[in-house]
Design a protein around this motif. Structure first.
Motif, PDB file in Angstrom:
ATOM      1  N   GLY A   1      -0.158 -10.710  -2.825  1.00  0.00           N
ATOM      2  CA  GLY A   1      -0.519  -9.432  -1.601  1.00  0.00           C
ATOM      3  C   GLY A   1      -0.281 -10.024  -0.240  1.00  0.00           C
ATOM      4  O   GLY A   1      -0.947  -9.249   0.692  1.00  0.00           O
ATOM      5  N   GLN A   2       0.169 -11.172  -0.085  1.00  0.00           N
ATOM      6  CA  GLN A   2       0.245 -11.649   1.339  1.00  0.00           C
ATOM      7  C   GLN A   2       1.674 -11.760   1.921  1.00  0.00           C
ATOM      8  O   GLN A   2       1.958 -12.559   2.865  1.00  0.00           O
ATOM      9  N   HIS A   3       2.620 -11.316   1.316  1.00  0.00           N
ATOM     10  CA  HIS A   3       4.062 -11.442   1.753  1.00  0.00           C
ATOM     11  C   HIS A   3       4.192 -10.696   3.290  1.00  0.00           C
ATOM     12  O   HIS A   3       3.652 -10.105   3.782  1.00  0.00           O
ATOM     13  N   THR A   4       5.113 -11.802   4.099  1.00  0.00           N
ATOM     14  CA  THR A   4       5.107 -11.668   5.621  1.00  0.00           C
ATOM     15  C   THR A   4       5.756 -10.248   5.833  1.00  0.00           C
ATOM     16  O   THR A   4       5.351  -9.627   6.876  1.00  0.00           O
ATOM     17  N   SER A   5       6.503  -9.608   4.902  1.00  0.00           N
ATOM     18  CA  SER A   5       7.069  -8.323   5.276  1.00  0.00           C
ATOM     19  C   SER A   5       5.985  -7.120   5.453  1.00  0.00           C
ATOM     20  O   SER A   5       6.219  -6.063   5.905  1.00  0.00           O
ATOM     21  N   LEU A   6       4.723  -7.403   4.663  1.00  0.00           N
ATOM     22  CA  LEU A   6       3.464  -6.596   4.983  1.00  0.00           C
ATOM     23  C   LEU A   6       3.187  -6.485   6.399  1.00  0.00           C
ATOM     24  O   LEU A   6       2.891  -5.287   6.842  1.00  0.00           O
ATOM     25  N   LYS A   7       2.930  -7.513   7.052  1.00  0.00           N
ATOM     26  CA  LYS A   7       2.642  -7.432   8.580  1.00  0.00           C
ATOM     27  C   LYS A   7       3.845  -6.633   9.352  1.00  0.00           C
ATOM     28  O   LYS A   7       3.438  -6.104  10.310  1.00  0.00           O
ATOM     29  N   THR A   8       5.167  -6.931   8.933  1.00  0.00           N
ATOM     30  CA  THR A   8       6.046  -6.073   9.532  1.00  0.00           C
ATOM     31  C   THR A   8       6.136  -4.678   9.387  1.00  0.00           C
ATOM     32  O   THR A   8       6.257  -3.862  10.418  1.00  0.00           O
ATOM     33  N   LEU A   9       5.574  -4.443   8.077  1.00  0.00           N
ATOM     34  CA  LEU A   9       5.338  -2.836   7.778  1.00  0.00           C
ATOM     35  C   LEU A   9       4.324  -2.033   8.593  1.00  0.00           C
ATOM     36  O   LEU A   9       4.412  -1.139   9.071  1.00  0.00           O
ATOM     37  N   PHE A  10       3.232  -2.704   8.663  1.00  0.00           N
ATOM     38  CA  PHE A  10       2.048  -2.266   9.130  1.00  0.00           C
ATOM     39  C   PHE A  10       2.177  -2.434  10.770  1.00  0.00           C
ATOM     40  O   PHE A  10       1.614  -1.443  11.525  1.00  0.00           O
ATOM     41  N   PHE A  11       2.200  -3.439  11.112  1.00  0.00           N
ATOM     42  CA  PHE A  11       2.418  -3.673  12.676  1.00  0.00           C
ATOM     43  C   PHE A  11       3.529  -3.436  13.328  1.00  0.00           C
ATOM     44  O   PHE A  11       3.509  -2.899  14.595  1.00  0.00           O
ATOM     45  N   ASP A  12       4.903  -3.569  12.770  1.00  0.00           N
ATOM     46  CA  ASP A  12       5.967  -2.989  13.515  1.00  0.00           C
ATOM     47  C   ASP A  12       6.480  -1.664  13.107  1.00  0.00           C
ATOM     48  O   ASP A  12       6.699  -0.742  14.151  1.00  0.00           O
ATOM     49  N   THR A  13       6.682  -1.374  11.788  1.00  0.00           N
ATOM     50  CA  THR A  13       7.097  -0.088  11.153  1.00  0.00           C
ATOM     51  C   THR A  13       6.112   0.998  11.666  1.00  0.00           C
ATOM     52  O   THR A  13       6.475   2.068  12.151  1.00  0.00           O
TER      53      THR A  13
ATOM     54  N   LYS B   1      -8.529  -7.963   4.615  1.00  0.00           N
ATOM     55  CA  LYS B   1      -9.404  -6.955   3.985  1.00  0.00           C
ATOM     56  C   LYS B   1     -10.018  -6.021   5.152  1.00  0.00           C
ATOM     57  O   LYS B   1      -9.965  -4.687   5.054  1.00  0.00           O
ATOM     58  N   GLU B   2     -10.460  -6.612   6.301  1.00  0.00           N
ATOM     59  CA  GLU B   2     -11.089  -5.673   7.446  1.00  0.00           C
ATOM     60  C   GLU B   2      -9.925  -4.743   7.804  1.00  0.00           C
ATOM     61  O   GLU B   2     -10.249  -3.533   8.267  1.00  0.00           O
ATOM     62  N   MET B   3      -8.907  -5.433   8.136  1.00  0.00           N
ATOM     63  CA  MET B   3      -7.836  -4.715   8.750  1.00  0.00           C
ATOM     64  C   MET B   3      -7.149  -3.488   7.797  1.00  0.00           C
ATOM     65  O   MET B   3      -6.929  -2.332   8.045  1.00  0.00           O
ATOM     66  N   LEU B   4      -7.219  -3.747   6.656  1.00  0.00           N
ATOM     67  CA  LEU B   4      -6.617  -2.914   5.472  1.00  0.00           C
ATOM     68  C   LEU B   4      -7.722  -1.688   5.496  1.00  0.00           C
ATOM     69  O   LEU B   4      -7.188  -0.325   5.239  1.00  0.00           O
ATOM     70  N   ARG B   5      -9.060  -1.957   5.349  1.00  0.00           N
ATOM     71  CA  ARG B   5      -9.842  -0.850   5.370  1.00  0.00           C
ATOM     72  C   ARG B   5      -9.900  -0.171   6.568  1.00  0.00           C
ATOM     73  O   ARG B   5     -10.293   0.985   6.432  1.00  0.00           O
ATOM     74  N   ALA B   6      -9.697  -0.649   7.771  1.00  0.00           N
ATOM     75  CA  ALA B   6      -9.560   0.031   9.062  1.00  0.00           C
ATOM     76  C   ALA B   6      -8.216   0.925   8.816  1.00  0.00           C
ATOM     77  O   ALA B   6      -8.484   2.305   9.426  1.00  0.00           O
ATOM     78  N   ILE B   7      -7.222   0.509   8.427  1.00  0.00           N
ATOM     79  CA  ILE B   7      -5.802   1.428   8.142  1.00  0.00           C
ATOM     80  C   ILE B   7      -6.381   2.591   7.306  1.00  0.00           C
ATOM     81  O   ILE B   7      -6.003   3.639   7.491  1.00  0.00           O
ATOM     82  N   ILE B   8      -7.042   2.223   6.006  1.00  0.00           N
ATOM     83  CA  ILE B   8      -7.421   3.255   5.009  1.00  0.00           C
ATOM     84  C   ILE B   8      -8.310   4.234   5.850  1.00  0.00           C
ATOM     85  O   ILE B   8      -8.225   5.540   5.402  1.00  0.00           O
ATOM     86  N   ALA B   9      -9.164   3.984   6.636  1.00  0.00           N
ATOM     87  CA  ALA B   9     -10.105   4.824   7.334  1.00  0.00           C
ATOM     88  C   ALA B   9      -9.260   5.830   8.119  1.00  0.00           C
ATOM     89  O   ALA B   9      -9.818   6.819   8.743  1.00  0.00           O
ATOM     90  N   ARG B  10      -8.147   5.579   8.701  1.00  0.00           N
ATOM     91  CA  ARG B  10      -7.249   6.498   9.388  1.00  0.00           C
ATOM     92  C   ARG B  10      -6.835   7.861   8.859  1.00  0.00           C
ATOM     93  O   ARG B  10      -6.765   8.763   9.610  1.00  0.00           O
ATOM     94  N   ASP B  11      -6.830   7.517   7.349  1.00  0.00           N
ATOM     95  CA  ASP B  11      -6.768   8.573   6.553  1.00  0.00           C
ATOM     96  C   ASP B  11      -5.393   9.565   7.259  1.00  0.00           C
ATOM     97  O   ASP B  11      -5.251  10.718   7.250  1.00  0.00           O
ATOM     98  N   ASP B  12      -4.379   8.796   7.047  1.00  0.00           N
ATOM     99  CA  ASP B  12      -2.978   9.269   7.328  1.00  0.00           C
ATOM    100  C   ASP B  12      -2.053   8.811   6.337  1.00  0.00           C
ATOM    101  O   ASP B  12      -2.431   8.357   5.245  1.00  0.00           O
ATOM    102  N   GLU B  13      -0.640   8.859   6.674  1.00  0.00           N
ATOM    103  CA  GLU B  13       0.425   8.652   5.278  1.00  0.00           C
ATOM    104  C   GLU B  13       0.196   6.745   5.194  1.00  0.00           C
ATOM    105  O   GLU B  13       0.640   6.527   4.372  1.00  0.00           O
ATOM    106  N   THR B  14      -0.295   6.028   6.339  1.00  0.00           N
ATOM    107  CA  THR B  14      -0.447   4.745   6.106  1.00  0.00           C
ATOM    108  C   THR B  14      -1.523   4.188   5.196  1.00  0.00           C
ATOM    109  O   THR B  14      -1.446   3.249   4.611  1.00  0.00           O
ATOM    110  N   SER B  15      -2.294   5.221   4.822  1.00  0.00           N
ATOM    111  CA  SER B  15      -3.872   4.842   4.248  1.00  0.00           C
ATOM    112  C   SER B  15      -3.656   4.474   2.794  1.00  0.00           C
ATOM    113  O   SER B  15      -4.075   3.740   2.405  1.00  0.00           O
ATOM    114  N   ARG B  16      -2.636   5.427   2.215  1.00  0.00           N
ATOM    115  CA  ARG B  16      -2.391   5.246   0.804  1.00  0.00           C
ATOM    116  C   ARG B  16      -1.564   3.881   0.628  1.00  0.00           C
ATOM    117  O   ARG B  16      -1.924   3.013  -0.326  1.00  0.00           O
TER     118      ARG B  16
END
Length: 376
Positions: free
Chosen positions: A303-315, A334-349
């Motif tokens: 779960g650490q593939h570099t494309s994940l950073k591109t997805l969340f931070f660039d896309t 984990k802290e960053m992912l939990r912060a994204i989950i808390a946004r409760d938008d299309e990126t949270s899922r």
């Protein structure tokens, strides 16, 4: 590696000085591998430093005197060990079950003498061995196996320091094989890899069908290296947070495990298989869901593939909470992912699936695949 040295794999030869067309090669891990698995970064640093030392003329350590047969020299070597405070001990058996398998030979070593003799021994030598094993502080690698094997064959010898357990504390995510641990600490040949890898024999046959003198030489070297490792590992335990306390607890657990084994109380190995299969299924389910949600990105093995950073931070253009001190790239922890989950938008899922996948893989690697393996 194969082109330069003829060796197929890196790990068995890490730290070795290998000839290659007039040059010397010291195998290590590729920097890209280390970036994916930062816990291997000390290995790369050690090997770069070792390469410099070898280039400056450092030589592979020579083995002390080795005695693998009966004779006056062997008796003198055993007698000299009476002056030592600590001795290294290792046993070779016909399998991995110390309560059942035949004891093939016993190795014992001081800082200057190495001895390995077959079991059972001639009475004069057996008496010397028994005196040393019962009266000295002993260093073993995977002492649970060796001490149980000795006890099963009526030989007293208590594990005073276990190099496998110590290394499991100071470097929990690295290999704990005696040869690998020694390669990190000393400039010496990879004797275990020469013995095990460069043969067509497999499994127990590596030991039971090997030339007796080759086996005892290997055994004697194991006992010596275990002894040599005690000092640097004690130092690293003191440098590790709560290292001594953690090591003492692990030794206590090992002793409890020995008592359980002697009374026939064993871990149900089928439970490991059941848990592993469940975690693999959950991870596959998360992978499928992720592919539907985020086409083009990959989770990778952990779960650490570099494309994940591109997805969340660039896309998705999410602002990072922090950056790596080493690479200055945004951190997707984990802290960053939990912060994204808390946004409760299309990126949270998407973030929730990534976090779940990481948790499944972490449980598998730490509590199933990552437990210390009690092998030689």
């Amino acid at each position: 590696m194969r082109t330069l040295t003829g060796k197929a794999k890196i790990t068995p030869w890490v730290g070795a000085v290998l000839p290659a067309n007039g040059f010397q090669v010291i195998p290590s891990y590729h920097p890209a591998f280390v970036l994916r698995k930062p816990h291997y970064s000390p290995v790369l640093r050690i090997m770069i430093g070792r390469s410099l030392l070898v280039a400056q003329g450092a030589q592979i350590e020579a083995w002390p005197e080795i005695y693998i047969d009966y004779g006056s020299g062997t008796l003198s070597a055993l007698e000299s060990m009476e002056a030592a405070e600590w001795l290294g001990v290792d046993v070779e058996t016909a399998g991995v079950k110390p309560l059942e398998d035949a004891l093939l030979c016993i190795g014992i070593a001081s800082e200057t003498k190495l001895v390995s003799l077959p079991w059972p021994m001639e009475p004069t030598y057996e008496k010397r061995f028994r005196s040393l094993l019962a009266g000295k502080k002993l260093v073993m690698h995977n002492g649970q196996h060796d001490e149980l094997s000795l006890e099963t064959h009526g030989v007293e010898g208590k594990n005073g320091f276990d190099t496998l357990l110590a290394h499991a504390i100071v470097a929990p995510r690295l290999h704990h094989d005696l040869g690998f641990v020694a390669a990190l600490e000393f400039l010496m040949d990879r004797w275990k890899s020469v013995f095990r890898v460069e043969t067509d024999l497999k499994g127990a046959a590596v030991f039971t069908k090997r030339n007796a003198y080759e086996l005892r030489t290997y055994n004697a070297k194991d006992s010596y290296v275990g002894l040599r490792l005690r000092a640097p590992l004690v130092k690293r335990l003191h440098e590790t947070h709560n290292g001594i306390e953690l090591y003492d607890n692990l030794m206590r657990l090992a002793r409890i495990g020995m008592v359980m084994r002697k009374h026939g109380l064993l871990v149900d190995q089928s439970k490991f298989t059941a848990h592993r299969e469940r975690l693999i299924r959950e991870a596959e389910k998360a992978t499928t869901e992720f592919a539907l949600l985020a086409s083009g990105a990959q989770l990778g093995k952990s779960g650490q593939h570099t494309s994940l950073k591109t997805l969340f931070f660039d896309t998705y253009k999410i602002r990072p909470l922090k950056y790596s001190d080493e690479t200055r790239s945004p951190v997707l922890d984990k802290e960053m992912l939990r912060a994204i989950i808390a946004r409760d938008d299309e990126t949270s899922r998407v973030a929730r699936v990534v976090l779940s996948y990481r948790q499944f893989k972490k449980l598998q690697s730490t509590y199933l695949d990552g437990l210390p393996i009690y092998t030689d």
